[in-house]
Motif scaffolding. Structure first.
Motif, mmCIF file in Angstrom:
data_model
loop_
_atom_site.group_PDB
_atom_site.id
_atom_site.type_symbol
_atom_site.label_atom_id
_atom_site.label_comp_id
_atom_site.label_asym_id
_atom_site.label_seq_id
_atom_site.Cartn_x
_atom_site.Cartn_y
_atom_site.Cartn_z
ATOM 1 N N ALA A 90 0.829 -1.200 0.000
ATOM 2 C CA ALA A 90 0.000 0.000 0.000
ATOM 3 C C ALA A 90 0.865 1.252 0.000
ATOM 4 C CB ALA A 90 -0.929 -0.013 1.220
ATOM 5 N N ALA A 91 1.952 1.210 0.770
ATOM 6 C CA ALA A 91 2.834 2.372 0.813
ATOM 7 C C ALA A 91 3.493 2.586 -0.543
ATOM 8 C CB ALA A 91 3.896 2.178 1.897
ATOM 9 N N LEU A 92 3.893 1.472 -1.186
ATOM 10 C CA LEU A 92 4.514 1.602 -2.508
ATOM 11 C C LEU A 92 3.501 2.105 -3.529
ATOM 12 C CD1 LEU A 92 6.692 -1.625 -2.608
ATOM 13 C CD2 LEU A 92 7.471 0.735 -2.374
ATOM 14 N N LEU A 93 2.257 1.602 -3.433
ATOM 15 C CA LEU A 93 1.215 2.060 -4.359
ATOM 16 C C LEU A 93 0.982 3.549 -4.182
ATOM 17 C CD1 LEU A 93 -0.920 1.195 -6.470
ATOM 18 C CD2 LEU A 93 -2.530 0.950 -4.572
ATOM 19 N N ALA A 94 0.972 3.997 -2.929
ATOM 20 C CA ALA A 94 0.758 5.421 -2.675
ATOM 21 C C ALA A 94 1.869 6.247 -3.298
ATOM 22 C CB ALA A 94 0.685 5.674 -1.165
ATOM 23 N N ARG A 95 3.081 5.701 -3.276
ATOM 24 C CA ARG A 95 4.204 6.456 -3.855
ATOM 25 C C ARG A 95 4.113 6.500 -5.368
ATOM 26 N NH1 ARG A 95 9.538 3.907 -1.771
ATOM 27 N NH2 ARG A 95 10.382 5.394 -3.265
ATOM 28 N N ARG A 96 3.336 5.564 -5.975
ATOM 29 C CA ARG A 96 3.214 5.549 -7.427
ATOM 30 C C ARG A 96 1.959 6.266 -7.898
ATOM 31 N NH1 ARG A 96 2.423 0.810 -9.692
ATOM 32 N NH2 ARG A 96 2.234 -0.546 -7.897
ATOM 33 N N THR A 97 1.099 6.689 -6.954
ATOM 34 C CA THR A 97 -0.160 7.326 -7.321
ATOM 35 C C THR A 97 0.033 8.836 -7.383
ATOM 36 O OG1 THR A 97 -1.346 5.559 -6.196
ATOM 37 C CG2 THR A 97 -2.588 7.549 -6.712
ATOM 38 N N CYS A 98 -0.355 9.397 -8.524
ATOM 39 C CA CYS A 98 -0.189 10.836 -8.691
ATOM 40 C C CYS A 98 -1.223 11.574 -7.848
ATOM 41 C CB CYS A 98 -0.355 11.215 -10.163
ATOM 42 S SG CYS A 98 -0.300 12.983 -10.435
ATOM 43 N N PRO A 99 -0.800 12.495 -6.996
ATOM 44 C CA PRO A 99 -1.777 13.235 -6.177
ATOM 45 C C PRO A 99 -2.584 14.220 -7.015
ATOM 46 C CG PRO A 99 0.434 14.086 -5.809
ATOM 47 C CD PRO A 99 0.574 12.889 -6.710
ATOM 48 N N ASP A 100 -2.154 14.484 -8.225
ATOM 49 C CA ASP A 100 -2.834 15.466 -9.066
ATOM 50 C C ASP A 100 -3.950 14.826 -9.874
ATOM 51 O OD1 ASP A 100 -2.352 18.313 -9.305
ATOM 52 O OD2 ASP A 100 -2.242 17.898 -11.473
ATOM 53 N N CYS A 101 -3.636 13.758 -10.594
ATOM 54 C CA CYS A 101 -4.640 13.152 -11.471
ATOM 55 C C CYS A 101 -5.121 11.801 -10.959
ATOM 56 C CB CYS A 101 -4.078 12.986 -12.886
ATOM 57 S SG CYS A 101 -2.717 11.814 -12.997
ATOM 58 N N GLY A 102 -4.461 11.238 -9.954
ATOM 59 C CA GLY A 102 -4.917 9.989 -9.370
ATOM 60 C C GLY A 102 -4.506 8.762 -10.161
ATOM 61 N N ARG A 103 -3.807 8.962 -11.274
ATOM 62 C CA ARG A 103 -3.344 7.805 -12.038
ATOM 63 C C ARG A 103 -2.227 7.098 -11.275
ATOM 64 N NH1 ARG A 103 -2.744 10.356 -18.016
ATOM 65 N NH2 ARG A 103 -2.065 12.092 -16.700
ATOM 66 N N ILE A 109 6.447 8.305 -7.957
ATOM 67 C CA ILE A 109 6.313 9.723 -8.266
ATOM 68 C C ILE A 109 7.562 10.443 -7.753
ATOM 69 C CG2 ILE A 109 4.943 11.807 -7.850
ATOM 70 C CD1 ILE A 109 3.466 9.668 -9.477
ATOM 71 N N PRO A 110 8.310 11.100 -8.625
ATOM 72 C CA PRO A 110 9.503 11.808 -8.143
ATOM 73 C C PRO A 110 9.104 12.878 -7.121
ATOM 74 C CG PRO A 110 9.442 11.713 -10.551
ATOM 75 C CD PRO A 110 8.108 11.273 -10.062
ATOM 76 N N THR A 111 9.756 12.853 -5.987
ATOM 77 C CA THR A 111 9.403 13.844 -4.958
ATOM 78 C C THR A 111 9.751 15.251 -5.427
ATOM 79 O OG1 THR A 111 11.530 13.406 -3.935
ATOM 80 C CG2 THR A 111 9.617 12.273 -3.006
ATOM 81 N N SER A 112 10.691 15.345 -6.376
ATOM 82 C CA SER A 112 11.047 16.672 -6.877
ATOM 83 C C SER A 112 9.907 17.251 -7.706
ATOM 84 C CB SER A 112 12.317 16.592 -7.722
ATOM 85 O OG SER A 112 12.137 15.688 -8.800
ATOM 86 N N LEU A 113 9.108 16.383 -8.334
ATOM 87 C CA LEU A 113 7.964 16.857 -9.116
ATOM 88 C C LEU A 113 6.720 16.933 -8.248
ATOM 89 C CD1 LEU A 113 8.403 14.796 -12.428
ATOM 90 C CD2 LEU A 113 9.144 17.134 -11.960
ATOM 91 N N GLY A 114 6.515 15.933 -7.398
ATOM 92 C CA GLY A 114 5.313 15.893 -6.570
ATOM 93 C C GLY A 114 4.085 15.468 -7.345
ATOM 94 N N MET A 115 4.264 15.042 -8.571
ATOM 95 C CA MET A 115 3.162 14.585 -9.407
ATOM 96 C C MET A 115 3.748 13.715 -10.508
ATOM 97 S SD MET A 115 2.474 18.197 -11.401
ATOM 98 C CE MET A 115 2.507 19.139 -9.880
ATOM 99 N N CYS A 116 2.851 13.075 -11.282
ATOM 100 C CA CYS A 116 3.368 12.209 -12.332
ATOM 101 C C CYS A 116 3.948 13.058 -13.465
ATOM 102 C CB CYS A 116 2.277 11.262 -12.832
ATOM 103 S SG CYS A 116 0.972 12.050 -13.789
ATOM 104 N N VAL A 117 4.723 12.427 -14.311
ATOM 105 C CA VAL A 117 5.422 13.178 -15.367
ATOM 106 C C VAL A 117 4.440 13.879 -16.317
ATOM 107 C CG1 VAL A 117 6.986 12.958 -17.337
ATOM 108 C CG2 VAL A 117 7.516 11.797 -15.186
#
Ligand code: ZN
Length: 133
Positions: A90-103, A109-117
């Motif tokens: 679940a923690a890994l899934l959360a790290r792969r889930t974009c907080p912006d679009c939910g994909r 998700i790069p922490t430097s971006l804070g969202m998916c590419v």
């Protein structure tokens, strides 16, 4: 025998103390105190201390001694259970889930971006499934 000089707590071969002894905070890599292991989710796992750190105190007081354990022989604090695996997934899934679009991306998700590419660079359009030949 009580060490009287600072250099006397440096005994990497253990000739004086029986096990390798280093000055406080001067232990080599690969060794950790029980407390440091715990912070990493590890425990000594039944092994004897591999070395110790020693700090002299004022005259007449016994030196402070910290036992060090080999990190490579340490064991996880708790065995992995299905629940713990689920929590990690679940923690890994959360790290792969974009907080912006939910994909859910196939990368973290790069922490430097804070969202998916695609969200970070909306002008760079990746080819969609239909466009692929
Ligand atoms: Zn996104």
């Amino acid at each position: 025998m009580r060490p009287t000089a600072r250099t006397e707590v440096h005994d990497p071969d253990g000739t004086r103390y029986g096990i390798p002894t280093y000055q406080w905070r001067a232990a080599p890599d690969g060794l950790a105190t029980r407390r440091q292991l715990r912070a990493a989710g590890l425990r000594p796992g039944g092994q004897e201390p591999a070395a110790q750190v020693m700090r002299l105190r004022r005259r007449g007081r016994a030196p402070l001694v910290g036992h060090l354990y080999a990190i490579e022989r340490a064991k996880p604090v708790r065995p992995m259970t299905p629940g713990r695996w689920r929590a990690i997934e679940a923690a890994l899934l959360a790290r792969r889930t974009c907080p912006d679009c939910g994909r859910v991306a196939d990368y973290c998700i790069p922490t430097s971006l804070g969202m998916c590419v695609p969200c970070a660079y909306p002008t760079v359009t990746a080819p969609s499934e239909g466009e692929r030949l």
